[in-house]
Design a protein around this motif. Sequence first.
Motif, PDB file in Angstrom:
ATOM      1  N   ARG A   1      46.782 -14.710  20.108  1.00  0.00           N
ATOM      2  CA  ARG A   1      47.766 -14.250  19.120  1.00  0.00           C
ATOM      3  C   ARG A   1      48.350 -15.461  18.392  1.00  0.00           C
ATOM      4  NH1 ARG A   1      50.584  -9.410  18.655  1.00  0.00           N
ATOM      5  NH2 ARG A   1      49.595  -8.755  20.591  1.00  0.00           N
ATOM      6  N   GLY A   2      48.351 -15.402  17.063  1.00  0.00           N
ATOM      7  CA  GLY A   2      48.924 -16.471  16.259  1.00  0.00           C
ATOM      8  C   GLY A   2      47.979 -17.627  15.963  1.00  0.00           C
ATOM      9  N   GLN A   3      46.826 -17.649  16.619  1.00  0.00           N
ATOM     10  CA  GLN A   3      45.857 -18.729  16.384  1.00  0.00           C
ATOM     11  C   GLN A   3      45.036 -18.411  15.136  1.00  0.00           C
ATOM     12  OE1 GLN A   3      45.206 -21.788  18.099  1.00  0.00           O
ATOM     13  NE2 GLN A   3      44.113 -21.991  16.179  1.00  0.00           N
ATOM     14  N   VAL A   4      44.886 -19.376  14.258  1.00  0.00           N
ATOM     15  CA  VAL A   4      44.048 -19.201  13.074  1.00  0.00           C
ATOM     16  C   VAL A   4      42.615 -19.575  13.452  1.00  0.00           C
ATOM     17  CG1 VAL A   4      43.594 -19.998  10.719  1.00  0.00           C
ATOM     18  CG2 VAL A   4      45.953 -19.675  11.505  1.00  0.00           C
ATOM     19  N   TYR A   5      41.677 -18.668  13.197  1.00  0.00           N
ATOM     20  CA  TYR A   5      40.258 -18.901  13.470  1.00  0.00           C
ATOM     21  C   TYR A   5      39.514 -18.978  12.143  1.00  0.00           C
ATOM     22  CZ  TYR A   5      41.244 -17.645  18.311  1.00  0.00           C
ATOM     23  OH  TYR A   5      41.749 -17.617  19.581  1.00  0.00           O
ATOM     24  N   HIS A   6      38.657 -19.977  12.020  1.00  0.00           N
ATOM     25  CA  HIS A   6      37.846 -20.149  10.818  1.00  0.00           C
ATOM     26  C   HIS A   6      36.484 -19.508  11.054  1.00  0.00           C
ATOM     27  CE1 HIS A   6      40.761 -22.988   9.183  1.00  0.00           C
ATOM     28  NE2 HIS A   6      40.887 -23.409  10.435  1.00  0.00           N
ATOM     29  N   PRO A   7      35.992 -18.692  10.118  1.00  0.00           N
ATOM     30  CA  PRO A   7      34.672 -18.081  10.294  1.00  0.00           C
ATOM     31  C   PRO A   7      33.590 -19.162  10.393  1.00  0.00           C
ATOM     32  CG  PRO A   7      35.806 -17.142   8.395  1.00  0.00           C
ATOM     33  CD  PRO A   7      36.615 -18.302   8.859  1.00  0.00           C
ATOM     34  N   ARG A   8      32.695 -19.014  11.361  1.00  0.00           N
ATOM     35  CA  ARG A   8      31.573 -19.944  11.531  1.00  0.00           C
ATOM     36  C   ARG A   8      30.323 -19.121  11.783  1.00  0.00           C
ATOM     37  NH1 ARG A   8      28.890 -24.307  10.122  1.00  0.00           N
ATOM     38  NH2 ARG A   8      28.046 -25.497  11.845  1.00  0.00           N
ATOM     39  N   PRO A   9      29.593 -18.751  10.705  1.00  0.00           N
ATOM     40  CA  PRO A   9      28.359 -17.983  10.905  1.00  0.00           C
ATOM     41  C   PRO A   9      27.272 -18.858  11.517  1.00  0.00           C
ATOM     42  CG  PRO A   9      28.638 -18.518   8.590  1.00  0.00           C
ATOM     43  CD  PRO A   9      29.870 -19.004   9.298  1.00  0.00           C
ATOM     44  N   GLY A  10      26.424 -18.231  12.313  1.00  0.00           N
ATOM     45  CA  GLY A  10      25.338 -18.955  12.951  1.00  0.00           C
ATOM     46  C   GLY A  10      24.063 -18.135  12.971  1.00  0.00           C
ATOM     47  N   ALA A  11      22.947 -18.825  13.150  1.00  0.00           N
ATOM     48  CA  ALA A  11      21.617 -18.208  13.202  1.00  0.00           C
ATOM     49  C   ALA A  11      20.918 -18.671  14.472  1.00  0.00           C
ATOM     50  CB  ALA A  11      20.813 -18.608  11.971  1.00  0.00           C
ATOM     51  N   TYR A  12      20.443 -17.731  15.273  1.00  0.00           N
ATOM     52  CA  TYR A  12      19.827 -18.021  16.570  1.00  0.00           C
ATOM     53  C   TYR A  12      18.521 -17.247  16.692  1.00  0.00           C
ATOM     54  CZ  TYR A  12      24.380 -19.955  17.424  1.00  0.00           C
ATOM     55  OH  TYR A  12      25.522 -20.706  17.304  1.00  0.00           O
ATOM     56  N   ALA A  13      17.598 -17.754  17.494  1.00  0.00           N
ATOM     57  CA  ALA A  13      16.281 -17.126  17.608  1.00  0.00           C
ATOM     58  C   ALA A  13      15.883 -16.872  19.052  1.00  0.00           C
ATOM     59  CB  ALA A  13      15.223 -18.017  16.957  1.00  0.00           C
ATOM     60  N   VAL A  14      15.357 -15.672  19.280  1.00  0.00           N
ATOM     61  CA  VAL A  14      14.608 -15.375  20.499  1.00  0.00           C
ATOM     62  C   VAL A  14      13.165 -15.662  20.125  1.00  0.00           C
ATOM     63  CG1 VAL A  14      13.870 -13.604  22.119  1.00  0.00           C
ATOM     64  CG2 VAL A  14      16.230 -13.597  21.263  1.00  0.00           C
ATOM     65  N   LEU A  15      12.580 -16.646  20.782  1.00  0.00           N
ATOM     66  CA  LEU A  15      11.222 -17.106  20.440  1.00  0.00           C
ATOM     67  C   LEU A  15      10.272 -16.781  21.583  1.00  0.00           C
ATOM     68  CD1 LEU A  15      12.271 -20.549  18.952  1.00  0.00           C
ATOM     69  CD2 LEU A  15      11.669 -18.462  17.709  1.00  0.00           C
ATOM     70  N   LEU A  16       9.430 -15.770  21.355  1.00  0.00           N
ATOM     71  CA  LEU A  16       8.488 -15.308  22.378  1.00  0.00           C
ATOM     72  C   LEU A  16       7.081 -15.777  22.059  1.00  0.00           C
ATOM     73  CD1 LEU A  16       9.643 -11.600  22.816  1.00  0.00           C
ATOM     74  CD2 LEU A  16      10.263 -13.585  24.209  1.00  0.00           C
ATOM     75  N   ARG A  17       6.398 -16.224  23.092  1.00  0.00           N
ATOM     76  CA  ARG A  17       4.980 -16.566  22.994  1.00  0.00           C
ATOM     77  C   ARG A  17       4.337 -16.064  24.286  1.00  0.00           C
ATOM     78  NH1 ARG A  17       2.313 -22.293  21.236  1.00  0.00           N
ATOM     79  NH2 ARG A  17       1.349 -21.242  19.485  1.00  0.00           N
ATOM     80  N   GLY A  18       3.665 -14.919  24.170  1.00  0.00           N
ATOM     81  CA  GLY A  18       3.119 -14.284  25.370  1.00  0.00           C
ATOM     82  C   GLY A  18       4.267 -13.850  26.266  1.00  0.00           C
ATOM     83  N   ASP A  19       4.228 -14.255  27.539  1.00  0.00           N
ATOM     84  CA  ASP A  19       5.294 -13.892  28.476  1.00  0.00           C
ATOM     85  C   ASP A  19       6.298 -15.031  28.662  1.00  0.00           C
ATOM     86  OD1 ASP A  19       3.735 -15.683  29.882  1.00  0.00           O
ATOM     87  OD2 ASP A  19       3.669 -14.487  31.719  1.00  0.00           O
TER      88      ASP A  19
ATOM     89  N   PRO B   1      17.571 -21.340  20.713  1.00  0.00           N
ATOM     90  CA  PRO B   1      17.677 -22.313  19.625  1.00  0.00           C
ATOM     91  C   PRO B   1      18.449 -21.716  18.454  1.00  0.00           C
ATOM     92  CG  PRO B   1      15.409 -22.125  20.401  1.00  0.00           C
ATOM     93  CD  PRO B   1      16.186 -21.026  21.047  1.00  0.00           C
ATOM     94  N   GLY B   2      19.307 -22.506  17.880  1.00  0.00           N
ATOM     95  CA  GLY B   2      20.074 -22.051  16.731  1.00  0.00           C
ATOM     96  C   GLY B   2      21.382 -22.794  16.604  1.00  0.00           C
ATOM     97  N   GLY B   3      22.122 -22.428  15.585  1.00  0.00           N
ATOM     98  CA  GLY B   3      23.406 -23.068  15.349  1.00  0.00           C
ATOM     99  C   GLY B   3      24.006 -22.605  14.046  1.00  0.00           C
ATOM    100  N   GLY B   4      24.957 -23.379  13.563  1.00  0.00           N
ATOM    101  CA  GLY B   4      25.740 -23.011  12.406  1.00  0.00           C
ATOM    102  C   GLY B   4      24.969 -22.971  11.108  1.00  0.00           C
ATOM    103  N   ILE B   5      25.368 -22.026  10.269  1.00  0.00           N
ATOM    104  CA  ILE B   5      24.845 -21.920   8.909  1.00  0.00           C
ATOM    105  C   ILE B   5      25.773 -22.753   8.030  1.00  0.00           C
ATOM    106  CG2 ILE B   5      24.348 -20.367   6.984  1.00  0.00           C
ATOM    107  CD1 ILE B   5      24.022 -18.114   9.134  1.00  0.00           C
ATOM    108  N   ASP B   6      25.237 -23.775   7.395  1.00  0.00           N
ATOM    109  CA  ASP B   6      26.044 -24.666   6.569  1.00  0.00           C
ATOM    110  C   ASP B   6      26.503 -23.964   5.298  1.00  0.00           C
ATOM    111  OD1 ASP B   6      25.715 -26.744   8.395  1.00  0.00           O
ATOM    112  OD2 ASP B   6      23.935 -27.547   7.366  1.00  0.00           O
ATOM    113  N   PRO B   7      27.652 -24.382   4.749  1.00  0.00           N
ATOM    114  CA  PRO B   7      28.117 -23.778   3.493  1.00  0.00           C
ATOM    115  C   PRO B   7      27.038 -23.856   2.412  1.00  0.00           C
ATOM    116  CG  PRO B   7      29.818 -25.182   4.423  1.00  0.00           C
ATOM    117  CD  PRO B   7      28.569 -25.412   5.249  1.00  0.00           C
ATOM    118  N   GLY B   8      26.772 -22.722   1.763  1.00  0.00           N
ATOM    119  CA  GLY B   8      25.766 -22.644   0.715  1.00  0.00           C
ATOM    120  C   GLY B   8      24.344 -22.464   1.216  1.00  0.00           C
TER     121      GLY B   8
END
Length: 144
Positions: A10-28, A45-52
Amino acid sequence: MRRYGETPRRGQVYHPRPGAYAVLLRGDRVLLTFQAEPDPEYQLPGGGIDPGEQPIAALHREVYEETGWTIGPPRHLGAWRRFTYMPEYDRWAEKICHVWLARPIRRLGPPTEPGHTALFLPAGLALEMLTHRAEADFLANLLS
């Protein structure tokens, strides 16, 4: 969208941080990244989406940086969010994490992100090793 982790303060300001992550399957096997610092973690594997930056471009960039692999066309699986402090940016963030399914195509070299190691693990072991519950839930739903 499902929330994982701590309840927002409560009262904490949070900045949006979109991210992109992958489930990477190869066989089993699943391609994960092990991040040694600041806390040792097994992750999708994944992380933040940079502005733009477009989400798919960020996904390809992050996967390459953290694994050294290129990936095939991704399919969006869903998203989750969590509220957390990000010490590397010295800010509180609402992380909005989008997850895609893709196939690792070609290893171009070792990860370029310092402190990361790429690992192909059997799917069951990968599920056990993932540090974050949200990532494990996405993988478990995919495997079921």
